[in-house]
Design a protein around this motif. Structure first.
Motif, mmCIF file in Angstrom:
data_model
loop_
_atom_site.group_PDB
_atom_site.id
_atom_site.type_symbol
_atom_site.label_atom_id
_atom_site.label_comp_id
_atom_site.label_asym_id
_atom_site.label_seq_id
_atom_site.Cartn_x
_atom_site.Cartn_y
_atom_site.Cartn_z
ATOM 1 N N PRO A 155 0.965 -1.090 0.307
ATOM 2 C CA PRO A 155 -0.260 -0.186 -0.205
ATOM 3 C C PRO A 155 0.703 1.732 0.056
ATOM 4 N N GLY A 156 0.791 2.676 -1.005
ATOM 5 C CA GLY A 156 1.326 4.183 -0.607
ATOM 6 C C GLY A 156 1.417 4.180 0.377
ATOM 7 N N GLY A 157 0.395 3.995 1.123
ATOM 8 C CA GLY A 157 0.508 4.498 2.703
ATOM 9 C C GLY A 157 1.574 3.988 3.397
ATOM 10 N N LEU A 158 2.221 3.074 3.330
ATOM 11 C CA LEU A 158 3.084 3.165 4.191
ATOM 12 C C LEU A 158 4.967 3.367 3.484
ATOM 13 N N ARG A 159 4.455 4.266 2.475
ATOM 14 C CA ARG A 159 6.061 4.970 1.973
ATOM 15 C C ARG A 159 5.818 5.814 3.408
ATOM 16 N N GLY A 160 7.405 5.754 3.813
ATOM 17 C CA GLY A 160 8.078 6.890 4.573
ATOM 18 C C GLY A 160 8.088 6.112 6.302
ATOM 19 N N ARG A 161 7.236 5.446 6.439
ATOM 20 C CA ARG A 161 6.465 4.639 7.136
ATOM 21 C C ARG A 161 7.201 3.690 7.855
ATOM 22 N N VAL A 162 7.529 2.650 7.741
ATOM 23 C CA VAL A 162 9.005 1.300 7.827
ATOM 24 C C VAL A 162 9.726 1.502 8.459
ATOM 25 N N ASP A 163 9.493 0.371 9.996
ATOM 26 C CA ASP A 163 10.935 0.944 10.379
ATOM 27 C C ASP A 163 11.546 -0.537 10.702
ATOM 28 N N ILE A 164 10.740 -1.429 10.330
ATOM 29 C CA ILE A 164 11.928 -2.368 10.301
ATOM 30 C C ILE A 164 11.176 -3.355 8.679
ATOM 31 N N LEU A 165 12.302 -3.469 7.997
ATOM 32 C CA LEU A 165 12.055 -3.638 6.048
ATOM 33 C C LEU A 165 12.730 -4.698 6.249
ATOM 34 N N ALA A 166 12.002 -6.436 6.188
ATOM 35 C CA ALA A 166 12.543 -7.720 6.100
ATOM 36 C C ALA A 166 12.700 -8.458 4.743
ATOM 37 N N ALA A 167 13.622 -7.997 4.298
ATOM 38 C CA ALA A 167 13.515 -8.665 2.301
ATOM 39 C C ALA A 167 14.338 -9.606 2.471
ATOM 40 N N ASN A 168 13.723 -10.683 2.793
ATOM 41 C CA ASN A 168 15.005 -12.249 2.716
ATOM 42 C C ASN A 168 14.823 -12.789 1.247
ATOM 43 N N VAL A 169 15.631 -12.566 0.352
ATOM 44 C CA VAL A 169 15.095 -11.341 -1.003
ATOM 45 C C VAL A 169 16.274 -13.328 -1.545
ATOM 46 N N PRO A 170 16.260 -14.458 -2.947
ATOM 47 C CA PRO A 170 17.385 -15.194 -3.618
ATOM 48 C C PRO A 170 18.488 -14.626 -4.101
ATOM 49 N N TYR A 171 19.110 -15.155 -3.101
ATOM 50 C CA TYR A 171 20.410 -14.186 -3.533
ATOM 51 C C TYR A 171 21.305 -15.603 -4.088
ATOM 52 N N VAL A 172 20.890 -16.943 -4.115
ATOM 53 C CA VAL A 172 21.466 -18.013 -4.893
ATOM 54 C C VAL A 172 21.958 -17.544 -6.937
ATOM 55 N N PRO A 173 23.136 -17.783 -7.087
ATOM 56 C CA PRO A 173 23.778 -17.536 -8.511
ATOM 57 C C PRO A 173 22.772 -18.786 -9.332
ATOM 58 N N THR A 174 22.492 -17.553 -10.752
ATOM 59 C CA THR A 174 21.470 -18.736 -11.105
ATOM 60 C C THR A 174 22.396 -20.260 -11.815
ATOM 61 N N GLY A 175 23.826 -19.872 -12.093
ATOM 62 C CA GLY A 175 24.097 -20.743 -12.046
ATOM 63 C C GLY A 175 25.124 -21.603 -11.126
ATOM 64 N N GLU A 176 24.409 -21.504 -10.465
ATOM 65 C CA GLU A 176 24.725 -21.957 -9.244
ATOM 66 C C GLU A 176 23.372 -22.949 -8.453
ATOM 67 N N VAL A 177 21.829 -22.826 -9.108
ATOM 68 C CA VAL A 177 20.570 -23.219 -8.945
ATOM 69 C C VAL A 177 20.497 -24.504 -8.324
ATOM 70 N N GLY A 178 21.483 -25.377 -9.528
ATOM 71 C CA GLY A 178 21.473 -26.489 -9.928
ATOM 72 C C GLY A 178 22.652 -27.512 -9.118
ATOM 73 N N LEU A 179 23.355 -26.892 -8.228
ATOM 74 C CA LEU A 179 24.159 -26.965 -7.483
ATOM 75 C C LEU A 179 23.096 -27.230 -5.736
ATOM 76 N N LEU A 180 22.037 -26.900 -5.990
ATOM 77 C CA LEU A 180 22.078 -27.112 -4.202
ATOM 78 C C LEU A 180 20.794 -28.256 -4.707
ATOM 79 N N PRO A 181 20.790 -28.159 -2.821
ATOM 80 C CA PRO A 181 19.956 -29.594 -2.865
ATOM 81 C C PRO A 181 19.194 -30.692 -3.337
ATOM 82 N N ALA A 182 18.278 -31.671 -3.288
ATOM 83 C CA ALA A 182 17.326 -32.007 -4.665
ATOM 84 C C ALA A 182 15.834 -31.035 -3.832
ATOM 85 N N GLU A 183 16.255 -31.077 -2.122
ATOM 86 C CA GLU A 183 15.345 -30.296 -1.378
ATOM 87 C C GLU A 183 14.701 -30.020 -1.757
ATOM 88 N N ALA A 184 15.587 -28.389 -2.084
ATOM 89 C CA ALA A 184 15.232 -27.062 -2.311
ATOM 90 C C ALA A 184 15.299 -27.108 -3.903
#
Length: 265
Positions: A155-184
């Protein structure tokens, strides 16, 4: 392996160990406690032996002392991400507005709200399955979950109001995704894993827009890897945030923390 019904505890441990489960005894204890009938236990063991993540078999994951609902196709919260939650609480112990971006199951937002008490909680994810799961997990805290791409979902009303912004973004390089455990690799959404050529595409997007959404003194926290940390810190600094790196050797967790400067600072 033909299904056994009823399984004895030893049968369960043997089946899990043969399938390569490192913590077979611990997993067996959880499955035996969760199953309501011998047939249900047999089905659960069969699914785990076939490679389904334990959390998807159980329907929940333990995270920051909470039981978080997790459904097949939804990213499973990692124990190392508890360090991100702890760092957020230490940085902003009086936070009133919390956003869990790339929320997956909503575990981070739920854990922050549980620890902080009464907060305005928002979570967002681009994956519909994650949004449905997160709604269940943040509901006890009055949280709202939004579907869409990063800040475009909020919502636009959150602009300038957020105290904690937690962003658990994807960070595996594309070329390494195939090396991840099969479960993932086989059971979690690619959008929650693949961070682009160097793994930092989404992190850079989040860092670039975060200052517009953070309150003065508000903080952005993103998990990354050890070798990506210098570039991640640079992205935060370029966005105008005061950046530092927090590391847990025990959990092998690296969290970049960026603070929006106070007005006049």
């Amino acid at each position: 392996m033909p299904p056994l019904s009823p399984f004895s505890p030893d049968d369960v441990v043997t089946a899990l160990r043969a399938a390569g489960c490192v913590f077979a005894e611990d997993e067996a204890e959880l499955l035996l406690a969760a199953a309501r009938t011998p047939d249900e236990l047999a089905s659960m063991v069969d699914r785990r032996v076939a490679g389904l993540p334990l959390e998807h078999v159980l329907g929940w994951a333990r995270f920051h002392e909470l039981r978080i609902a997790v459904r097949p196709g939804v990213f499973v919260p990692r124990r190392r991400t508890e360090f991100l939650v702890d760092q957020a609480l230490a940085q902003a112990p009086d936070a009133a507005v919390v956003v869990d971006l790339c929320c997956g199951s909503g575990a981070v937002g739920a854990a922050l709200a549980a620890a902080l008490g009464r907060v305005e909680l928002h979570a967002a994810d681009i994956d519909p399955a994650a949004v449905r799961c997160a709604r269940r997990n943040v509901a006890p805290y009055g949280g709202q979950v939004h579907a869409g791409d990063l800040f475009g979902a909020l919502p636009g009303g959150l602009r300038g109001r957020v105290d904690i912004l937690a962003a658990n973004v994807p960070y595996v390089p594309t070329g390494e995704v195939g090396l991840l455990p099969a479960e993932a690799r086989e059971h979690e959404p690619l959008v929650a894993l693949d961070g682009g050529p160097d793994g930092l595409d989404v992190l850079r997007r989040v860092a670039g827009e975060a200052p517009d959404w953070l309150a003065p003194g508000g903080c952005l926290l993103v998990e990354t890897s050890e070798h990506q940390s210098p570039a991640a810190l640079d992205a935060f600094t370029r966005a105008g945030l005061t950046a530092r790196l927090a590391v847990s050797e025990e959990l092998y967790s690296h969290v970049v923390i960026g603070v929006r400067p106070e007005r006049g600072a």
